[in-house]
Write a protein that holds these residues in place. Structure first.
Motif, PDB file in Angstrom:
ATOM      1  N   GLU A  55     -12.297  44.681 -90.048  1.00 48.27           N
ATOM      2  CA  GLU A  55     -13.132  43.399 -90.002  1.00 48.27           C
ATOM      3  C   GLU A  55     -14.559  43.560 -90.586  1.00 48.27           C
ATOM      4  O   GLU A  55     -15.203  42.855 -90.947  1.00 48.27           O
ATOM      5  CB  GLU A  55     -12.995  42.977 -88.619  1.00 48.27           C
ATOM      6  CG  GLU A  55     -11.774  42.319 -87.906  1.00 48.27           C
ATOM      7  CD  GLU A  55     -11.504  41.888 -86.613  1.00 48.27           C
ATOM      8  OE1 GLU A  55     -10.880  41.030 -86.499  1.00 48.27           O
ATOM      9  OE2 GLU A  55     -12.250  42.658 -85.953  1.00 48.27           O
ATOM     10  N   GLN A  56     -15.095  44.704 -90.329  1.00 46.08           N
ATOM     11  CA  GLN A  56     -16.387  45.112 -90.579  1.00 46.08           C
ATOM     12  C   GLN A  56     -16.542  45.173 -92.094  1.00 46.08           C
ATOM     13  O   GLN A  56     -17.403  44.548 -92.752  1.00 46.08           O
ATOM     14  CB  GLN A  56     -16.762  46.418 -90.205  1.00 46.08           C
ATOM     15  CG  GLN A  56     -18.274  46.844 -90.270  1.00 46.08           C
ATOM     16  CD  GLN A  56     -18.651  48.358 -89.746  1.00 46.08           C
ATOM     17  OE1 GLN A  56     -17.840  48.930 -89.239  1.00 46.08           O
ATOM     18  NE2 GLN A  56     -19.965  48.669 -89.926  1.00 46.08           N
ATOM     19  N   LEU A  57     -15.429  45.837 -92.995  1.00 44.73           N
ATOM     20  CA  LEU A  57     -15.396  45.707 -94.247  1.00 44.73           C
ATOM     21  C   LEU A  57     -15.352  44.125 -94.874  1.00 44.73           C
ATOM     22  O   LEU A  57     -16.003  43.851 -95.785  1.00 44.73           O
ATOM     23  CB  LEU A  57     -14.020  46.538 -94.818  1.00 44.73           C
ATOM     24  CG  LEU A  57     -14.215  48.131 -94.933  1.00 44.73           C
ATOM     25  CD1 LEU A  57     -12.953  48.541 -95.596  1.00 44.73           C
ATOM     26  CD2 LEU A  57     -15.404  48.569 -95.762  1.00 44.73           C
ATOM     27  N   LEU A  58     -14.658  43.537 -94.275  1.00 43.57           N
ATOM     28  CA  LEU A  58     -14.496  42.210 -94.698  1.00 43.57           C
ATOM     29  C   LEU A  58     -15.251  41.176 -94.182  1.00 43.57           C
ATOM     30  O   LEU A  58     -15.300  40.000 -94.848  1.00 43.57           O
ATOM     31  CB  LEU A  58     -13.070  41.581 -94.699  1.00 43.57           C
ATOM     32  CG  LEU A  58     -11.952  42.417 -95.157  1.00 43.57           C
ATOM     33  CD1 LEU A  58     -10.542  42.008 -94.744  1.00 43.57           C
ATOM     34  CD2 LEU A  58     -11.965  42.463 -96.567  1.00 43.57           C
ATOM     35  N   GLU A  59     -16.091  41.364 -93.309  1.00 42.29           N
ATOM     36  CA  GLU A  59     -17.163  40.706 -92.615  1.00 42.29           C
ATOM     37  C   GLU A  59     -16.351  39.217 -92.151  1.00 42.29           C
ATOM     38  O   GLU A  59     -17.234  38.001 -92.242  1.00 42.29           O
ATOM     39  CB  GLU A  59     -18.408  40.387 -93.597  1.00 42.29           C
ATOM     40  CG  GLU A  59     -19.001  41.523 -94.062  1.00 42.29           C
ATOM     41  CD  GLU A  59     -20.390  41.249 -94.958  1.00 42.29           C
ATOM     42  OE1 GLU A  59     -20.616  39.986 -95.140  1.00 42.29           O
ATOM     43  OE2 GLU A  59     -20.731  42.381 -95.474  1.00 42.29           O
ATOM     44  N   VAL A  60     -15.342  39.356 -91.569  1.00 41.64           N
ATOM     45  CA  VAL A  60     -14.495  38.310 -91.092  1.00 41.64           C
ATOM     46  C   VAL A  60     -13.676  38.727 -89.931  1.00 41.64           C
ATOM     47  O   VAL A  60     -13.081  39.557 -89.979  1.00 41.64           O
ATOM     48  CB  VAL A  60     -13.958  37.691 -92.105  1.00 41.64           C
ATOM     49  CG1 VAL A  60     -12.782  38.344 -92.542  1.00 41.64           C
ATOM     50  CG2 VAL A  60     -13.262  36.122 -91.676  1.00 41.64           C
ATOM     51  N   PRO A  61     -13.696  37.863 -88.850  1.00 36.75           N
ATOM     52  CA  PRO A  61     -12.748  38.174 -87.784  1.00 36.75           C
ATOM     53  C   PRO A  61     -11.102  37.838 -88.208  1.00 36.75           C
ATOM     54  O   PRO A  61     -11.013  36.747 -88.950  1.00 36.75           O
ATOM     55  CB  PRO A  61     -12.948  37.290 -86.744  1.00 36.75           C
ATOM     56  CG  PRO A  61     -13.604  36.121 -87.403  1.00 36.75           C
ATOM     57  CD  PRO A  61     -14.509  36.835 -88.499  1.00 36.75           C
ATOM     58  N   LEU A  62     -10.311  38.696 -87.774  1.00 38.08           N
ATOM     59  CA  LEU A  62      -9.027  38.578 -88.308  1.00 38.08           C
ATOM     60  C   LEU A  62      -7.978  38.140 -87.480  1.00 38.08           C
ATOM     61  O   LEU A  62      -6.806  37.841 -87.690  1.00 38.08           O
ATOM     62  CB  LEU A  62      -8.292  40.046 -89.228  1.00 38.08           C
ATOM     63  CG  LEU A  62      -9.308  40.446 -90.349  1.00 38.08           C
ATOM     64  CD1 LEU A  62      -8.834  41.778 -90.761  1.00 38.08           C
ATOM     65  CD2 LEU A  62      -9.083  39.525 -91.468  1.00 38.08           C
ATOM     66  N   PHE A  63      -8.449  38.612 -86.044  1.00 37.97           N
ATOM     67  CA  PHE A  63      -7.551  38.196 -84.830  1.00 37.97           C
ATOM     68  C   PHE A  63      -8.300  37.610 -83.778  1.00 37.97           C
ATOM     69  O   PHE A  63      -9.477  37.949 -83.637  1.00 37.97           O
ATOM     70  CB  PHE A  63      -6.871  39.359 -84.538  1.00 37.97           C
ATOM     71  CG  PHE A  63      -5.578  39.820 -85.554  1.00 37.97           C
ATOM     72  CD1 PHE A  63      -4.496  39.196 -85.277  1.00 37.97           C
ATOM     73  CD2 PHE A  63      -5.992  40.865 -86.418  1.00 37.97           C
ATOM     74  CE1 PHE A  63      -3.470  39.687 -86.205  1.00 37.97           C
ATOM     75  CE2 PHE A  63      -4.982  41.148 -87.218  1.00 37.97           C
ATOM     76  CZ  PHE A  63      -3.754  40.574 -86.870  1.00 37.97           C
ATOM     77  N   HIS A  64      -7.717  36.504 -83.145  1.00 39.84           N
ATOM     78  CA  HIS A  64      -8.452  36.079 -81.855  1.00 39.84           C
ATOM     79  C   HIS A  64      -7.674  36.993 -80.855  1.00 39.84           C
ATOM     80  O   HIS A  64      -6.645  37.162 -80.829  1.00 39.84           O
ATOM     81  CB  HIS A  64      -8.050  34.649 -81.578  1.00 39.84           C
ATOM     82  CG  HIS A  64      -8.189  33.702 -82.854  1.00 39.84           C
ATOM     83  ND1 HIS A  64      -9.730  33.423 -83.031  1.00 39.84           N
ATOM     84  CD2 HIS A  64      -7.889  32.811 -83.819  1.00 39.84           C
ATOM     85  CE1 HIS A  64      -9.970  32.572 -83.870  1.00 39.84           C
ATOM     86  NE2 HIS A  64      -8.580  32.164 -84.343  1.00 39.84           N
ATOM     87  N   ARG A  65      -8.737  37.302 -79.896  1.00 42.07           N
ATOM     88  CA  ARG A  65      -8.363  38.069 -78.890  1.00 42.07           C
ATOM     89  C   ARG A  65      -7.956  37.141 -77.473  1.00 42.07           C
ATOM     90  O   ARG A  65      -8.983  36.430 -77.477  1.00 42.07           O
ATOM     91  CB  ARG A  65      -9.243  39.309 -78.328  1.00 42.07           C
ATOM     92  CG  ARG A  65      -9.229  40.490 -79.313  1.00 42.07           C
ATOM     93  CD  ARG A  65      -9.851  40.126 -80.712  1.00 42.07           C
ATOM     94  NE  ARG A  65     -10.052  41.535 -81.326  1.00 42.07           N
ATOM     95  CZ  ARG A  65     -10.350  41.664 -82.797  1.00 42.07           C
ATOM     96  NH1 ARG A  65     -10.622  40.620 -83.470  1.00 42.07           N
ATOM     97  NH2 ARG A  65     -10.495  42.808 -83.169  1.00 42.07           N
ATOM     98  N   HIS A  66      -6.915  37.456 -76.793  1.00 45.88           N
ATOM     99  CA  HIS A  66      -6.809  36.690 -75.605  1.00 45.88           C
ATOM    100  C   HIS A  66      -6.268  37.703 -74.841  1.00 45.88           C
ATOM    101  O   HIS A  66      -5.799  38.919 -75.006  1.00 45.88           O
ATOM    102  CB  HIS A  66      -5.957  35.374 -75.974  1.00 45.88           C
ATOM    103  CG  HIS A  66      -4.703  35.642 -76.658  1.00 45.88           C
ATOM    104  ND1 HIS A  66      -3.471  35.953 -75.926  1.00 45.88           N
ATOM    105  CD2 HIS A  66      -4.470  35.610 -77.932  1.00 45.88           C
ATOM    106  CE1 HIS A  66      -2.465  36.178 -76.842  1.00 45.88           C
ATOM    107  NE2 HIS A  66      -3.124  35.754 -77.992  1.00 45.88           N
TER     108      HIS A  66
END
Length: 318
Positions: A55-66
């Motif tokens: 996620e840091q490499l792509l600068e985007v969140p990949l999953f919603h945590r719940h």
């Protein structure tokens, strides 16, 4: 400011890992960090760290945590097809290298249509494997445009299919078996094996239709236009050969289909034909191979498939 696609690509090439693609796939499928870790033989913290790094490499969140786990974001869903291609490509590469190391002559990437597989490949590959156990064969079933795309893009070594209208540049087609359309039914159908001279007797039957873009469908509609009333048809339309076989064996249905597509089941008596000459010939099935520059293993298999040693089942076609 969002990073440019070239920047993201360079980051992935320089700092990304193949394991990231697997982490992405397992998390999306299992929805749990712990279950993904168990599936990959990693610790939960390692999976969490790999995800955070990606996620840091792509600068985007990949999953919603719940509370119950994780759920893919839209960005993750966009990436999943790419991740699957990466993992599938690595798997194919690993098989090729293993075959080269352990079998001596390598592996053949073979793509084939249903007509070729059931029309001549099944017995031929079995016999080839017994005679040449040092050669691995990776077989993928595809049809028409998808098959030719693999050929023209150089992703396969050989193709077994019906003769295409246009042979891809740098390839040649050699015929193995002729083909024609036959009326197929289950072995216990009252019309099984019955010799007929006219379509009139079949006008009252219920028909299982092939897809609308197939030559079999075009020819059936030509025939059905001469029936005294509209043909009765079954509500399932499919290219799936296993579905066609099951329906024909378990329902009182008829189908106008390529003989070679059904040859394996006809030869075993699992299906039968109505003994009539439909008058509909088809392009032959055979082998597409590069004209030059191929490896020893594909050449060996191509010669085998085109030789008399490659038994072609005749089935029960008229």
């Amino acid at each position: 400011m969002p990073a440019a696609s070239t920047v993201l690509l360079n980051r992935l090439l320089a700092r990304g890992k193949f394991r990231h693609a697997q982490v992405l796939m397992e998390l999306a499928e299992l929805g749990s960090v712990q279950r993904a870790a168990d599936a990959m033989g990693m610790t939960q913290s390692s999976v969490t760290q790999s995800l955070a790094y990606l996620e840091q490499l792509l600068e985007v969140p990949l999953f919603h945590r719940h509370a119950r786990g994780v759920r893919p974001t839209e960005a993750c869903l966009d990436l999943l097809p790419v991740a699957r291609q990466i993992v599938a490509g690595l798997g194919a590469g690993a098989e090729a290298v293993a075959a080269r190391q352990h079998q001596g002559q390598g592996v053949v990437r073979l793509v084939a249509s249903g007509a070729a597989i059931n029309g001549f490949l099944l017995p031929a590959l079995a016999a080839f494997g017994e005679r040449h156990p040092q050669v691995g064969v990776q077989l993928q079933e595809l049809e028409r445009d998808d098959l030719l795309l693999q050929v023209s893009s150089g992703q396969v070594d050989l193709a077994a299919c019906r003769r295409p209208a246009v042979v891809p540049s740098g390839w040649r087609f050699d015929a193995v078996a002729s083909d024609h359309l036959v009326v197929v039914c289950g072995p216990h159908n009252p019309l099984a094996g019955r010799r007929l001279r006219s379509w009139k007797t079949l006008s009252e039957a219920t028909w299982l239709l092939p897809p609308v873009d197939s030559i079999a469908r075009v020819r059936f509609e030509e025939v059905a236009a001469g029936f005294p009333r509209p043909a009765a048809t079954y509500p399932v339309v499919t290219r799936s050969l296993s579905t066609l076989v099951w329906l024909l064996r378990n329902k009182p249905l008829l189908a106008l289909l390529p003989h070679r597509s059904m040859a394996a089941w006809l030869a075993q008596g699992l299906l039968s034909t109505v003994a009539m000459d439909t008058g509909f010939s088809l392009e032959p099935v055979g082998v597409l191979q590069p004209e030059q520059g191929t490896r020893a293993a594909p050449v060996l298999l191509a010669r085998w498939l085109l030789s008399a040693d490659a038994e072609v089942p005749s089935g029960g076609g008229a």
